[in-house]
Design a protein around this motif. Structure first.
Motif, PDB file in Angstrom:
ATOM      1  N   LYS A 298       7.166   4.650  -5.182  1.00 52.02           N
ATOM      2  CA  LYS A 298       5.607   4.644  -5.074  1.00 52.02           C
ATOM      3  C   LYS A 298       5.002   3.180  -4.681  1.00 52.02           C
ATOM      4  CE  LYS A 298       5.576   3.597 -10.032  1.00 52.02           C
ATOM      5  NZ  LYS A 298       5.257   4.071 -11.326  1.00 52.02           N
ATOM      6  N   TRP A 299       5.811   2.246  -4.788  1.00 53.16           N
ATOM      7  CA  TRP A 299       5.205   0.817  -4.201  1.00 53.16           C
ATOM      8  C   TRP A 299       5.860   0.281  -2.930  1.00 53.16           C
ATOM      9  CZ3 TRP A 299       8.286  -3.250  -5.244  1.00 53.16           C
ATOM     10  CH2 TRP A 299       9.120  -3.275  -6.228  1.00 53.16           C
ATOM     11  N   GLU A 300       7.024   0.985  -2.668  1.00 47.15           N
ATOM     12  CA  GLU A 300       7.703   0.117  -1.823  1.00 47.15           C
ATOM     13  C   GLU A 300       6.967  -0.108  -0.144  1.00 47.15           C
ATOM     14  OE1 GLU A 300      11.553   2.262  -0.326  1.00 47.15           O
ATOM     15  OE2 GLU A 300      10.153   4.142   0.299  1.00 47.15           O
ATOM     16  N   THR A 301       6.063   0.904   0.111  1.00 45.30           N
ATOM     17  CA  THR A 301       5.337   1.006   1.457  1.00 45.30           C
ATOM     18  C   THR A 301       4.214  -0.141   1.122  1.00 45.30           C
ATOM     19  OG1 THR A 301       5.468   3.256   1.858  1.00 45.30           O
ATOM     20  CG2 THR A 301       3.637   2.054   2.835  1.00 45.30           C
ATOM     21  N   GLU A 302       3.892  -0.545   0.197  1.00 43.70           N
ATOM     22  CA  GLU A 302       2.889  -1.528  -0.271  1.00 43.70           C
ATOM     23  C   GLU A 302       3.583  -2.976  -0.063  1.00 43.70           C
ATOM     24  OE1 GLU A 302      -0.424  -3.088  -3.448  1.00 43.70           O
ATOM     25  OE2 GLU A 302       0.543  -0.994  -3.783  1.00 43.70           O
ATOM     26  N   LEU A 303       4.904  -2.970  -0.415  1.00 43.14           N
ATOM     27  CA  LEU A 303       5.625  -4.186  -0.162  1.00 43.14           C
ATOM     28  C   LEU A 303       6.005  -4.515   1.005  1.00 43.14           C
ATOM     29  CD1 LEU A 303       7.509  -6.495  -1.352  1.00 43.14           C
ATOM     30  CD2 LEU A 303       9.315  -4.589  -1.795  1.00 43.14           C
ATOM     31  N   TYR A 304       6.340  -3.448   1.811  1.00 41.61           N
ATOM     32  CA  TYR A 304       6.699  -3.539   3.360  1.00 41.61           C
ATOM     33  C   TYR A 304       5.380  -3.860   4.088  1.00 41.61           C
ATOM     34  CZ  TYR A 304      10.803  -0.902   1.811  1.00 41.61           C
ATOM     35  OH  TYR A 304      11.783  -0.440   1.259  1.00 41.61           O
ATOM     36  N   LYS A 305       4.652  -3.339   3.604  1.00 44.65           N
ATOM     37  CA  LYS A 305       3.179  -3.980   4.347  1.00 44.65           C
ATOM     38  C   LYS A 305       2.839  -5.447   4.145  1.00 44.65           C
ATOM     39  CE  LYS A 305       0.810   0.376   4.705  1.00 44.65           C
ATOM     40  NZ  LYS A 305      -0.298   1.333   4.177  1.00 44.65           N
ATOM     41  N   TYR A 306       3.085  -5.729   2.837  1.00 42.04           N
ATOM     42  CA  TYR A 306       2.913  -7.166   2.410  1.00 42.04           C
ATOM     43  C   TYR A 306       3.860  -8.140   3.316  1.00 42.04           C
ATOM     44  CZ  TYR A 306       2.143 -11.308  -0.267  1.00 42.04           C
ATOM     45  OH  TYR A 306       2.117 -12.667  -0.743  1.00 42.04           O
ATOM     46  N   ILE A 307       5.217  -7.710   3.266  1.00 38.38           N
ATOM     47  CA  ILE A 307       6.127  -8.547   4.002  1.00 38.38           C
ATOM     48  C   ILE A 307       5.747  -8.382   5.416  1.00 38.38           C
ATOM     49  CG2 ILE A 307       8.508  -8.565   4.787  1.00 38.38           C
ATOM     50  CD1 ILE A 307       9.100  -7.485   1.816  1.00 38.38           C
ATOM     51  N   THR A 308       5.064  -7.333   6.070  1.00 46.94           N
ATOM     52  CA  THR A 308       4.863  -7.159   7.361  1.00 46.94           C
ATOM     53  C   THR A 308       3.819  -8.406   7.829  1.00 46.94           C
ATOM     54  OG1 THR A 308       5.413  -5.085   7.520  1.00 46.94           O
ATOM     55  CG2 THR A 308       3.964  -5.941   9.169  1.00 46.94           C
ATOM     56  N   GLY A 309       2.971  -8.374   6.718  1.00 44.08           N
ATOM     57  CA  GLY A 309       1.611  -9.637   7.007  1.00 44.08           C
ATOM     58  C   GLY A 309       2.493 -11.022   6.807  1.00 44.08           C
ATOM     59  N   ILE A 310       3.203 -11.199   6.174  1.00 42.41           N
ATOM     60  CA  ILE A 310       3.977 -12.655   6.025  1.00 42.41           C
ATOM     61  C   ILE A 310       4.660 -13.055   7.421  1.00 42.41           C
ATOM     62  CG2 ILE A 310       6.004 -14.095   5.078  1.00 42.41           C
ATOM     63  CD1 ILE A 310       5.469 -12.269   2.493  1.00 42.41           C
ATOM     64  N   ILE A 311       5.296 -11.607   8.044  1.00 46.20           N
ATOM     65  CA  ILE A 311       5.928 -12.070   9.209  1.00 46.20           C
ATOM     66  C   ILE A 311       4.992 -12.125  10.332  1.00 46.20           C
ATOM     67  CG2 ILE A 311       7.528 -10.824  11.030  1.00 46.20           C
ATOM     68  CD1 ILE A 311       8.889  -9.462   8.352  1.00 46.20           C
ATOM     69  N   THR A 312       3.936 -11.378  10.420  1.00 45.20           N
ATOM     70  CA  THR A 312       2.825 -11.621  11.269  1.00 45.20           C
ATOM     71  C   THR A 312       2.082 -12.956  11.306  1.00 45.20           C
ATOM     72  OG1 THR A 312       2.556  -9.121  11.375  1.00 45.20           O
ATOM     73  CG2 THR A 312       0.889 -10.591  12.233  1.00 45.20           C
TER      74      THR A 312
END
Length: 153
Positions: free
Chosen positions: A26-40
């Protein structure tokens, strides 16, 4: 104008501390978006991100000016804080120490992306432990089992 040209593709793999299955669907997509932001924000190119409740895969195009260990440390530190501040879990969340990092040629990019996108299906047939040890053997990485992730049997 002269410049630096590179083609560095790295798959990063790391696990939840104690290999606990804590990353909820239920929250993995939100985590992946957050990590995507860090990488970007670190000026790296995310190619794929996915995982399982107890580990994560990140595939990036890495610029030569980036120190991989610093990037992984920042991803883990910031995502720990994100998960804990969001209150996704009743207990404290932490990633395990260490990670796996595996390089690929440009010709393998599409296959690696597909592989990461299909993690849930893939792990119905093979455990993370089997897969990770296979990576180490395939890439001829010397290791001692006692220094690998803590495996829950």
């Amino acid at each position: 104008m002269p410049g630096t040209f590179s083609q560095l593709y790295i798959q990063i793999v790391f696990a939840v501390k104690g290999r606990q299955s804590l990353i909820a669907e239920k929250w993995e997509t939100e985590l992946y978006k957050y990590i995507t932001g860090i990488i970007t924000n670190k000026n790296q190119k995310l190619l794929a991100i996915n995982g399982m409740p107890d580990h994560i895969y990140i595939f990036i195009g890495l610029k030569p000016s980036c120190c991989l260990s610093d990037l992984v440390r920042e991803i883990k530190k910031a995502s720990n804080e994100f998960i804990n501040n969001k209150g996704f879990l009743k207990s404290k969340f932490e990633w395990q120490k260490g990670c796996g990092a595996f390089s690929y040629s440009h010709s393998a990019v599409d296959n690696v992306i597909l592989y990461i996108q299909n993690q849930k299906e893939h792990h119905r047939r093979r455990s993370f432990k089997e897969e990770y040890k296979e990576f180490l053997i395939k890439y001829r990485i010397e290791h001692k089992d006692e220094y690998l992730f803590d495996w829950i049997e």
